[in-house]
Design a protein around this motif. Structure first.
Motif, PDB file in Angstrom:
ATOM      1  N   TRP A   1       0.855  -1.182   0.000  1.00 50.77           N
ATOM      2  CA  TRP A   1       0.000   0.000   0.000  1.00 50.77           C
ATOM      3  C   TRP A   1       0.891   1.232   0.000  1.00 50.77           C
ATOM      4  CZ3 TRP A   1      -4.710   1.556  -1.003  1.00 50.77           C
ATOM      5  CH2 TRP A   1      -5.164   2.783  -0.512  1.00 50.77           C
ATOM      6  N   ASP A   2       0.812   2.020  -1.080  1.00 49.14           N
ATOM      7  CA  ASP A   2       1.584   3.249  -1.191  1.00 49.14           C
ATOM      8  C   ASP A   2       0.985   4.277  -0.234  1.00 49.14           C
ATOM      9  OD1 ASP A   2       2.663   5.747  -1.974  1.00 49.14           O
ATOM     10  OD2 ASP A   2       3.049   4.988  -3.993  1.00 49.14           O
ATOM     11  N   LEU A   3       1.719   4.587   0.830  1.00 43.19           N
ATOM     12  CA  LEU A   3       1.184   5.441   1.888  1.00 43.19           C
ATOM     13  C   LEU A   3       1.033   6.899   1.471  1.00 43.19           C
ATOM     14  CD1 LEU A   3       3.188   3.832   4.799  1.00 43.19           C
ATOM     15  CD2 LEU A   3       0.698   3.900   4.640  1.00 43.19           C
ATOM     16  N   LYS A   4       1.792   7.322   0.487  1.00 42.20           N
ATOM     17  CA  LYS A   4       1.704   8.713   0.049  1.00 42.20           C
ATOM     18  C   LYS A   4       0.678   8.911  -1.070  1.00 42.20           C
ATOM     19  CE  LYS A   4       6.281  10.207   1.539  1.00 42.20           C
ATOM     20  NZ  LYS A   4       7.555  10.882   1.166  1.00 42.20           N
ATOM     21  N   LYS A   5       0.554   7.913  -1.930  1.00 43.44           N
ATOM     22  CA  LYS A   5      -0.384   8.027  -3.049  1.00 43.44           C
ATOM     23  C   LYS A   5      -1.724   7.348  -2.772  1.00 43.44           C
ATOM     24  CE  LYS A   5       3.230   8.261  -6.606  1.00 43.44           C
ATOM     25  NZ  LYS A   5       3.771   7.622  -7.843  1.00 43.44           N
ATOM     26  N   ALA A   6      -1.808   6.661  -1.623  1.00 41.63           N
ATOM     27  CA  ALA A   6      -3.030   5.921  -1.265  1.00 41.63           C
ATOM     28  C   ALA A   6      -3.437   4.984  -2.405  1.00 41.63           C
ATOM     29  CB  ALA A   6      -4.164   6.880  -0.916  1.00 41.63           C
ATOM     30  N   LYS A   7      -2.480   4.132  -2.792  1.00 46.10           N
ATOM     31  CA  LYS A   7      -2.697   3.234  -3.927  1.00 46.10           C
ATOM     32  C   LYS A   7      -2.223   1.827  -3.574  1.00 46.10           C
ATOM     33  CE  LYS A   7      -1.334   2.663  -8.785  1.00 46.10           C
ATOM     34  NZ  LYS A   7      -0.500   3.229  -9.888  1.00 46.10           N
ATOM     35  N   LEU A   8      -3.018   0.831  -3.952  1.00 46.49           N
ATOM     36  CA  LEU A   8      -2.667  -0.561  -3.682  1.00 46.49           C
ATOM     37  C   LEU A   8      -1.890  -1.144  -4.854  1.00 46.49           C
ATOM     38  CD1 LEU A   8      -3.044  -2.987  -1.710  1.00 46.49           C
ATOM     39  CD2 LEU A   8      -5.054  -3.614  -3.070  1.00 46.49           C
ATOM     40  N   LEU A   9      -0.750  -1.782  -4.556  1.00 48.47           N
ATOM     41  CA  LEU A   9       0.047  -2.469  -5.573  1.00 48.47           C
ATOM     42  C   LEU A   9      -0.150  -3.967  -5.395  1.00 48.47           C
ATOM     43  CD1 LEU A   9       1.451   0.386  -5.137  1.00 48.47           C
ATOM     44  CD2 LEU A   9       3.505  -0.693  -6.054  1.00 48.47           C
ATOM     45  N   ASP A  10      -0.578  -4.614  -6.464  1.00 48.91           N
ATOM     46  CA  ASP A  10      -0.913  -6.040  -6.403  1.00 48.91           C
ATOM     47  C   ASP A  10      -0.468  -6.719  -7.700  1.00 48.91           C
ATOM     48  OD1 ASP A  10      -2.048  -8.524  -5.937  1.00 48.91           O
ATOM     49  OD2 ASP A  10      -4.082  -7.878  -6.453  1.00 48.91           O
ATOM     50  N   PRO A  11       0.845  -6.851  -7.911  1.00 43.87           N
ATOM     51  CA  PRO A  11       1.341  -7.375  -9.190  1.00 43.87           C
ATOM     52  C   PRO A  11       1.144  -8.872  -9.398  1.00 43.87           C
ATOM     53  CG  PRO A  11       3.166  -6.980  -7.693  1.00 43.87           C
ATOM     54  CD  PRO A  11       1.946  -6.435  -7.022  1.00 43.87           C
ATOM     55  N   PHE A  12       0.785  -9.622  -8.347  1.00 48.78           N
ATOM     56  CA  PHE A  12       0.706 -11.079  -8.485  1.00 48.78           C
ATOM     57  C   PHE A  12      -0.681 -11.654  -8.171  1.00 48.78           C
ATOM     58  CE2 PHE A  12       5.101  -9.942  -7.373  1.00 48.78           C
ATOM     59  CZ  PHE A  12       5.724 -10.341  -8.550  1.00 48.78           C
ATOM     60  N   GLY A  13      -1.681 -10.792  -8.153  1.00 47.80           N
ATOM     61  CA  GLY A  13      -3.049 -11.283  -7.993  1.00 47.80           C
ATOM     62  C   GLY A  13      -3.429 -11.661  -6.580  1.00 47.80           C
ATOM     63  N   GLY A  14      -2.848 -10.998  -5.602  1.00 44.16           N
ATOM     64  CA  GLY A  14      -3.148 -11.315  -4.209  1.00 44.16           C
ATOM     65  C   GLY A  14      -4.584 -11.017  -3.819  1.00 44.16           C
ATOM     66  N   VAL A  15      -5.126  -9.905  -4.305  1.00 46.33           N
ATOM     67  CA  VAL A  15      -6.508  -9.545  -3.969  1.00 46.33           C
ATOM     68  C   VAL A  15      -7.483 -10.567  -4.549  1.00 46.33           C
ATOM     69  CG1 VAL A  15      -8.334  -7.835  -4.319  1.00 46.33           C
ATOM     70  CG2 VAL A  15      -6.031  -7.085  -3.696  1.00 46.33           C
ATOM     71  N   ALA A  16      -7.215 -11.021  -5.770  1.00 48.32           N
ATOM     72  CA  ALA A  16      -8.070 -12.046  -6.381  1.00 48.32           C
ATOM     73  C   ALA A  16      -8.054 -13.323  -5.544  1.00 48.32           C
ATOM     74  CB  ALA A  16      -7.602 -12.342  -7.805  1.00 48.32           C
ATOM     75  N   ASP A  17      -6.879 -13.685  -5.015  1.00 44.70           N
ATOM     76  CA  ASP A  17      -6.789 -14.883  -4.176  1.00 44.70           C
ATOM     77  C   ASP A  17      -7.472 -14.682  -2.831  1.00 44.70           C
ATOM     78  OD1 ASP A  17      -5.563 -16.683  -5.902  1.00 44.70           O
ATOM     79  OD2 ASP A  17      -3.554 -15.962  -5.436  1.00 44.70           O
ATOM     80  N   LEU A  18      -7.447 -13.458  -2.314  1.00 46.63           N
ATOM     81  CA  LEU A  18      -8.197 -13.175  -1.088  1.00 46.63           C
ATOM     82  C   LEU A  18      -9.689 -13.365  -1.331  1.00 46.63           C
ATOM     83  CD1 LEU A  18      -6.412  -9.986   0.339  1.00 46.63           C
ATOM     84  CD2 LEU A  18      -6.343 -12.292   1.281  1.00 46.63           C
ATOM     85  N   ARG A  19     -10.154 -12.910  -2.477  1.00 45.57           N
ATOM     86  CA  ARG A  19     -11.578 -13.055  -2.805  1.00 45.57           C
ATOM     87  C   ARG A  19     -11.950 -14.528  -2.997  1.00 45.57           C
ATOM     88  NH1 ARG A  19     -11.054  -8.069  -6.349  1.00 45.57           N
ATOM     89  NH2 ARG A  19     -11.985  -6.391  -5.116  1.00 45.57           N
ATOM     90  N   LYS A  20     -11.027 -15.287  -3.594  1.00 43.76           N
ATOM     91  CA  LYS A  20     -11.271 -16.720  -3.813  1.00 43.76           C
ATOM     92  C   LYS A  20     -11.031 -17.537  -2.548  1.00 43.76           C
ATOM     93  CE  LYS A  20      -9.758 -16.553  -8.656  1.00 43.76           C
ATOM     94  NZ  LYS A  20      -8.682 -16.991  -9.598  1.00 43.76           N
ATOM     95  N   LYS A  21     -10.437 -16.893  -1.547  1.00 43.14           N
ATOM     96  CA  LYS A  21     -10.064 -17.559  -0.299  1.00 43.14           C
ATOM     97  C   LYS A  21      -9.150 -18.748  -0.581  1.00 43.14           C
ATOM     98  CE  LYS A  21     -14.080 -16.119   2.387  1.00 43.14           C
ATOM     99  NZ  LYS A  21     -15.160 -16.544   3.309  1.00 43.14           N
ATOM    100  N   GLN A  22      -8.041 -18.444  -1.258  1.00 40.76           N
ATOM    101  CA  GLN A  22      -7.112 -19.513  -1.594  1.00 40.76           C
ATOM    102  C   GLN A  22      -5.660 -19.088  -1.408  1.00 40.76           C
ATOM    103  OE1 GLN A  22      -7.700 -20.684  -5.709  1.00 40.76           O
ATOM    104  NE2 GLN A  22      -6.436 -19.043  -6.509  1.00 40.76           N
ATOM    105  N   ILE A  23      -4.813 -20.090  -1.151  1.00 42.81           N
ATOM    106  CA  ILE A  23      -3.373 -19.892  -1.001  1.00 42.81           C
ATOM    107  C   ILE A  23      -2.694 -20.237  -2.314  1.00 42.81           C
ATOM    108  CG2 ILE A  23      -1.295 -20.562   0.273  1.00 42.81           C
ATOM    109  CD1 ILE A  23      -3.354 -19.256   2.073  1.00 42.81           C
ATOM    110  N   SER A  24      -1.958 -19.280  -2.873  1.00 44.11           N
ATOM    111  CA  SER A  24      -1.188 -19.488  -4.100  1.00 44.11           C
ATOM    112  C   SER A  24       0.215 -18.938  -3.884  1.00 44.11           C
ATOM    113  CB  SER A  24      -1.817 -18.754  -5.290  1.00 44.11           C
ATOM    114  OG  SER A  24      -3.164 -19.091  -5.471  1.00 44.11           O
ATOM    115  N   THR A  25       1.200 -19.585  -4.452  1.00 46.34           N
ATOM    116  CA  THR A  25       2.561 -19.065  -4.345  1.00 46.34           C
ATOM    117  C   THR A  25       2.785 -17.948  -5.355  1.00 46.34           C
ATOM    118  OG1 THR A  25       3.408 -20.698  -5.918  1.00 46.34           O
ATOM    119  CG2 THR A  25       3.534 -21.262  -3.570  1.00 46.34           C
ATOM    120  N   VAL A  26       3.773 -17.115  -5.069  1.00 45.89           N
ATOM    121  CA  VAL A  26       4.258 -16.152  -6.052  1.00 45.89           C
ATOM    122  C   VAL A  26       5.216 -16.917  -6.960  1.00 45.89           C
ATOM    123  CG1 VAL A  26       5.610 -14.063  -6.431  1.00 45.89           C
ATOM    124  CG2 VAL A  26       4.058 -14.201  -4.472  1.00 45.89           C
TER     125      VAL A  26
END
Length: 250
Positions: A134-159
């Motif tokens: 989470w970019d604290l100055k720009k208030a922006k989420l960085l998610d280059p490997f699909g972490g949010v999608a996995d949170l929604r799917k409730k699953q563990i995936s490796t990078v």
């Protein structure tokens, strides 16, 4: 999983606000790792980890010393821990890791540099849900490997490739099972297949006794469905328990 949750948390956390106010305007500051995951899941935050770019380690250390006691044990890896009030916060430069392929915990060649891209640092992390920033100055989420999608799917995936990630650090097997137990998550199929295959080499796993005991104890304290999950992985089988008791005193 709205960004507003991130904004509200960081705005109300004194330690983060204090560090942001102290560092030069040119510095880029990110909240990373499990804290980002847990905020999005509305869970209690245990640890705070900040990633700071565009400032040298010496400059960073000098600025943090003005805020509180600084623990420099991790300095050779580009990590400092500052205590602000009662709160300890890890503050690190971006890092790149090259595995030595021994399977041992933290057995990597580590390079820490102020100008490494954030994505490079996130790429070295174990699971996608931990590779968020989470970019604290720009208030922006960085998610280059699909972490949010996995949170929604409730699953563990490796990078990256599961087989490679477990081979680099065998303790990731235990960490994956513990995360699944804590979060009530399933496994992404390829991640699960690689985990089970690696567990079959149980007697050769390079896991420090302390980590083995700690993680296995946490796993077996979880709800019954996850004890079954561990048994399916072959980790908490009768043979596995006997091996752990003999080699690690568990």
């Amino acid at each position: 999983m709205l960004p507003s949750a991130m904004v509200n948390f960081t705005a109300s956390t004194q330690g983060i606000k204090t560090i942001l106010a102290r560092l030069p305007k040119s510095a880029e500051v990110f909240l990373v790792g499990g804290a980002v995951r847990d905020i999005l899941l509305k869970r209690k935050i245990k640890d705070l980890d900040l990633l700071v770019r565009k400032i040298s380690l010496n400059q960073l250390k000098s600025q943090l010393k003005n805020l509180g006691a600084v623990d420099s044990k991790g300095e050779k890896w580009g990590v400092l821990t500052v205590k602000i009030g009662k709160q300890a916060i890890d503050v690190a430069l971006p890092r790149r890791e090259k595995a030595k392929n021994t399977g041992k915990y933290f057995d990597f060649e580590i390079t820490a540099k102020p100008n490494l891209p954030v994505k490079t640092d996130l790429k070295r992390r174990d699971f996608t849900i931990n590779a968020l920033a989470w970019d604290l100055k720009k208030a922006k989420l960085l998610d280059p490997f699909g972490g949010v999608a996995d949170l929604r799917k409730k699953q563990i995936s490796t990078v990256g490739q599961p087989k490679q990630r477990f081979a680099e650090d065998h303790s990731r097997i235990l960490r994956a099972l513990r995360l699944a137990a804590e979060l009530n998550f399933k496994f992404e199929p390829k991640t699960w297949a690689a985990l089970v295959k690696t567990v079959k080499t149980l007697p050769q796993l390079n896991i420090r006794p302390k980590i083995w005991r700690m993680e296995l104890k946490k796993i077996t304290q979880q709800k019954k469905p996850f004890q079954v999950l561990c048994q399916k992985a072959g980790l908490v089988s009768v043979a596995g328990r006997r091996f752990a008791a003999k080699k690690y005193g568990y």
